[in-house]
Design a protein around this motif. Structure first.
Motif, mmCIF file in Angstrom:
data_model
loop_
_atom_site.group_PDB
_atom_site.id
_atom_site.type_symbol
_atom_site.label_atom_id
_atom_site.label_comp_id
_atom_site.label_asym_id
_atom_site.label_seq_id
_atom_site.Cartn_x
_atom_site.Cartn_y
_atom_site.Cartn_z
ATOM 1 N N GLY A 107 0.791 -1.226 0.000
ATOM 2 C CA GLY A 107 0.000 0.000 0.000
ATOM 3 C C GLY A 107 0.821 1.273 0.000
ATOM 4 N N GLY A 108 2.148 1.149 0.070
ATOM 5 C CA GLY A 108 3.009 2.321 0.013
ATOM 6 C C GLY A 108 3.621 2.739 1.333
ATOM 7 N N ALA A 109 3.225 2.093 2.436
ATOM 8 C CA ALA A 109 3.780 2.450 3.743
ATOM 9 C C ALA A 109 5.242 2.020 3.826
ATOM 10 C CB ALA A 109 2.970 1.794 4.862
ATOM 11 N N ARG A 110 6.088 2.917 4.313
ATOM 12 C CA ARG A 110 7.515 2.632 4.426
ATOM 13 C C ARG A 110 7.805 1.889 5.722
ATOM 14 N NH1 ARG A 110 11.125 5.228 7.212
ATOM 15 N NH2 ARG A 110 9.784 7.054 7.454
ATOM 16 N N LEU A 111 8.614 0.834 5.631
ATOM 17 C CA LEU A 111 8.998 0.088 6.835
ATOM 18 C C LEU A 111 9.972 0.926 7.655
ATOM 19 C CD1 LEU A 111 7.720 -2.235 5.191
ATOM 20 C CD2 LEU A 111 9.564 -3.707 6.002
ATOM 21 N N ASN A 112 9.825 0.862 8.977
ATOM 22 C CA ASN A 112 10.773 1.568 9.827
ATOM 23 C C ASN A 112 12.044 0.734 9.970
ATOM 24 O OD1 ASN A 112 10.421 -0.367 11.912
ATOM 25 N ND2 ASN A 112 8.719 0.782 12.794
ATOM 26 N N LEU A 113 13.005 1.247 10.715
ATOM 27 C CA LEU A 113 14.312 0.604 10.816
ATOM 28 C C LEU A 113 14.217 -0.808 11.371
ATOM 29 C CD1 LEU A 113 17.378 0.793 10.560
ATOM 30 C CD2 LEU A 113 17.441 1.898 12.804
ATOM 31 N N GLU A 114 13.482 -0.971 12.467
ATOM 32 C CA GLU A 114 13.383 -2.290 13.092
ATOM 33 C C GLU A 114 12.674 -3.288 12.182
ATOM 34 O OE1 GLU A 114 12.704 0.580 14.586
ATOM 35 O OE2 GLU A 114 14.385 0.661 16.000
ATOM 36 N N GLU A 115 11.625 -2.835 11.492
ATOM 37 C CA GLU A 115 10.914 -3.715 10.554
ATOM 38 C C GLU A 115 11.835 -4.126 9.397
ATOM 39 O OE1 GLU A 115 6.341 -2.021 11.041
ATOM 40 O OE2 GLU A 115 7.761 -1.008 9.714
ATOM 41 N N ALA A 116 12.662 -3.193 8.933
ATOM 42 C CA ALA A 116 13.606 -3.507 7.855
ATOM 43 C C ALA A 116 14.622 -4.540 8.322
ATOM 44 C CB ALA A 116 14.313 -2.236 7.386
ATOM 45 N N TRP A 117 15.099 -4.406 9.555
ATOM 46 C CA TRP A 117 16.025 -5.406 10.094
ATOM 47 C C TRP A 117 15.406 -6.804 10.038
ATOM 48 C CZ3 TRP A 117 17.504 -2.502 15.237
ATOM 49 C CH2 TRP A 117 18.455 -1.522 14.945
ATOM 50 N N GLU A 118 14.121 -6.892 10.400
ATOM 51 C CA GLU A 118 13.443 -8.189 10.408
ATOM 52 C C GLU A 118 13.319 -8.746 8.990
ATOM 53 O OE1 GLU A 118 12.771 -9.952 12.914
ATOM 54 O OE2 GLU A 118 13.011 -8.501 14.546
ATOM 55 N N VAL A 119 12.924 -7.896 8.037
ATOM 56 C CA VAL A 119 12.767 -8.340 6.657
ATOM 57 C C VAL A 119 14.101 -8.812 6.088
ATOM 58 C CG1 VAL A 119 12.316 -7.535 4.295
ATOM 59 C CG2 VAL A 119 10.713 -6.976 6.140
ATOM 60 N N LEU A 120 15.167 -8.066 6.381
ATOM 61 C CA LEU A 120 16.489 -8.403 5.864
ATOM 62 C C LEU A 120 17.157 -9.518 6.652
ATOM 63 C CD1 LEU A 120 17.784 -4.776 5.215
ATOM 64 C CD2 LEU A 120 16.846 -6.383 3.548
ATOM 65 N N PRO A 146 13.487 10.310 4.819
ATOM 66 C CA PRO A 146 14.167 9.214 5.528
ATOM 67 C C PRO A 146 14.470 8.032 4.602
ATOM 68 C CG PRO A 146 12.246 9.984 6.755
ATOM 69 C CD PRO A 146 12.162 10.600 5.391
ATOM 70 N N TYR A 147 15.700 7.562 4.687
ATOM 71 C CA TYR A 147 16.129 6.369 3.954
ATOM 72 C C TYR A 147 17.028 5.535 4.866
ATOM 73 C CZ TYR A 147 14.392 7.390 -0.736
ATOM 74 O OH TYR A 147 13.577 7.601 -1.824
ATOM 75 N N LEU A 148 17.044 4.250 4.605
ATOM 76 C CA LEU A 148 17.985 3.366 5.286
ATOM 77 C C LEU A 148 19.334 3.476 4.593
ATOM 78 C CD1 LEU A 148 15.548 0.354 5.461
ATOM 79 C CD2 LEU A 148 16.266 1.741 7.404
ATOM 80 N N LYS A 149 20.391 3.323 5.370
ATOM 81 C CA LYS A 149 21.720 3.511 4.804
ATOM 82 C C LYS A 149 22.704 2.488 5.344
ATOM 83 C CE LYS A 149 25.397 6.992 4.412
ATOM 84 N NZ LYS A 149 25.802 8.373 4.769
ATOM 85 N N LEU A 150 23.487 1.931 4.421
ATOM 86 C CA LEU A 150 24.642 1.122 4.813
ATOM 87 C C LEU A 150 25.773 2.089 5.121
ATOM 88 C CD1 LEU A 150 24.662 -1.798 2.232
ATOM 89 C CD2 LEU A 150 24.344 -1.982 4.676
ATOM 90 N N HIS A 151 26.320 2.017 6.318
ATOM 91 C CA HIS A 151 27.345 2.976 6.685
ATOM 92 C C HIS A 151 28.592 2.793 5.831
ATOM 93 C CE1 HIS A 151 30.127 5.372 9.066
ATOM 94 N NE2 HIS A 151 29.057 5.949 9.570
ATOM 95 N N PRO A 152 29.146 3.911 5.282
ATOM 96 C CA PRO A 152 30.264 3.798 4.324
ATOM 97 C C PRO A 152 31.651 3.769 4.957
ATOM 98 C CG PRO A 152 29.574 6.068 4.479
ATOM 99 C CD PRO A 152 28.644 5.280 5.400
ATOM 100 N N CYS A 153 31.748 3.630 6.277
ATOM 101 C CA CYS A 153 33.053 3.777 6.927
ATOM 102 C C CYS A 153 34.091 2.784 6.424
ATOM 103 C CB CYS A 153 32.918 3.684 8.443
ATOM 104 S SG CYS A 153 32.312 2.096 9.026
ATOM 105 N N LYS A 154 33.680 1.571 6.035
ATOM 106 C CA LYS A 154 34.639 0.569 5.570
ATOM 107 C C LYS A 154 34.666 0.440 4.049
ATOM 108 C CE LYS A 154 34.516 -2.236 9.778
ATOM 109 N NZ LYS A 154 34.308 -3.576 10.348
ATOM 110 N N THR A 155 33.866 1.266 3.377
ATOM 111 C CA THR A 155 33.802 1.161 1.926
ATOM 112 C C THR A 155 35.101 1.598 1.270
ATOM 113 O OG1 THR A 155 31.418 1.588 2.033
ATOM 114 C CG2 THR A 155 32.470 1.814 -0.117
ATOM 115 N N ALA A 156 35.742 2.634 1.833
ATOM 116 C CA ALA A 156 37.006 3.105 1.251
ATOM 117 C C ALA A 156 38.038 1.987 1.259
ATOM 118 C CB ALA A 156 37.517 4.315 2.027
ATOM 119 N N GLU A 157 38.075 1.232 2.351
ATOM 120 C CA GLU A 157 39.005 0.101 2.432
ATOM 121 C C GLU A 157 38.671 -0.942 1.373
ATOM 122 O OE1 GLU A 157 40.114 -3.429 5.634
ATOM 123 O OE2 GLU A 157 39.224 -1.557 6.347
#
Length: 201
Positions: A107-120, A146-157
């Motif tokens: 229906g278009g509702a965005r999952l919150n952070l905790e719900e996304a953790w469960e789905v993933l 609001p968007y979910l984000k993979l933290h980029p701290c280790k991406t440079a490595e």
């Protein structure tokens, strides 16, 4: 990775993905641009644990003709259609690609952070005390939503270790794909095929 290199690698992905089921495209907003991929996936749970309890209110799908949705061990699997939206942007502070995404109900509702953790289902690969540092909720730097984000701290490595990669942006995506339900095998094959055509192999 410089911005010009990021743009070049992204152009390659957009070109290679033109015949793929899931297609990346450029989105231009004022002076900024990012890659966008929108796709719909079946998400199912066949585990009799806390994740199942969270998903127990979901409508069950008819799985009679779809063995991929068959239960692993007893009981009917619960499944739902979810929309996934992925954005690849250039992170100027780290000089690396960064991945933002959202997951939406039918229906278009965005999952919150905790719900996304469960789905993933990240509980199996990320310790509880590290989840907020691995996948967090941020404001999109271009859309200001609001968007979910993979933290980029280790991406440079990671990028630094990809000196032999044909396309470091794709290598970045395939490295993190298992954590965010992002399938890129078809794109990898298409990019390889494009590369062979350009070199005459």
């Amino acid at each position: 990775m410089k911005l010009s290199e990021f743009t070049l690698y992204c152009d390659q992905l957009v070109h290679a993905t033109r015949n793929c089921a899931d297609r990346w495209r450029w989105v231009r907003e004022k002076e900024s641009g990012y890659l966008c991929l929108e796709t719909v996936r079946h998400v199912r749970s066949t585990e009799s644990n806390a994740q199942t309890e969270v998903l127990e209110d979901m409508a069950e799908l008819d799985v009679e003709d779809d063995p991929g949705l068959a239960a692993v061990s007893g009981g009917q699997p619960t499944a739902r259609m979810l929309a996934f939206e992925y954005h690849v942007l250039y992170c100027e502070s780290y000089e690396v690609p960064t991945l933002l995404f959202n997951i939406y109900e039918k229906g278009g509702a965005r999952l919150n952070l905790e719900e996304a953790w469960e789905v993933l289902q990240i509980s199996g690969c990320v310790p509880p005390d590290e989840r907020y540092s691995a996948i967090t909720m941020v404001h999109h730097p271009v859309l200001y939503r609001p968007y979910l984000k993979l933290h980029p701290c280790k991406t440079a490595e990671l990028i630094g270790s990809l000196s032999g990669s044909m396309n470091p942006v794709l290598s970045f995506l395939t490295t993190y794909a298992p954590y965010v339900n992002l399938e890129q095998d078809e794109l990898a094959r298409a990019l390889l095929s494009d590369g062979k055509r350009e070199t005459g192999e």
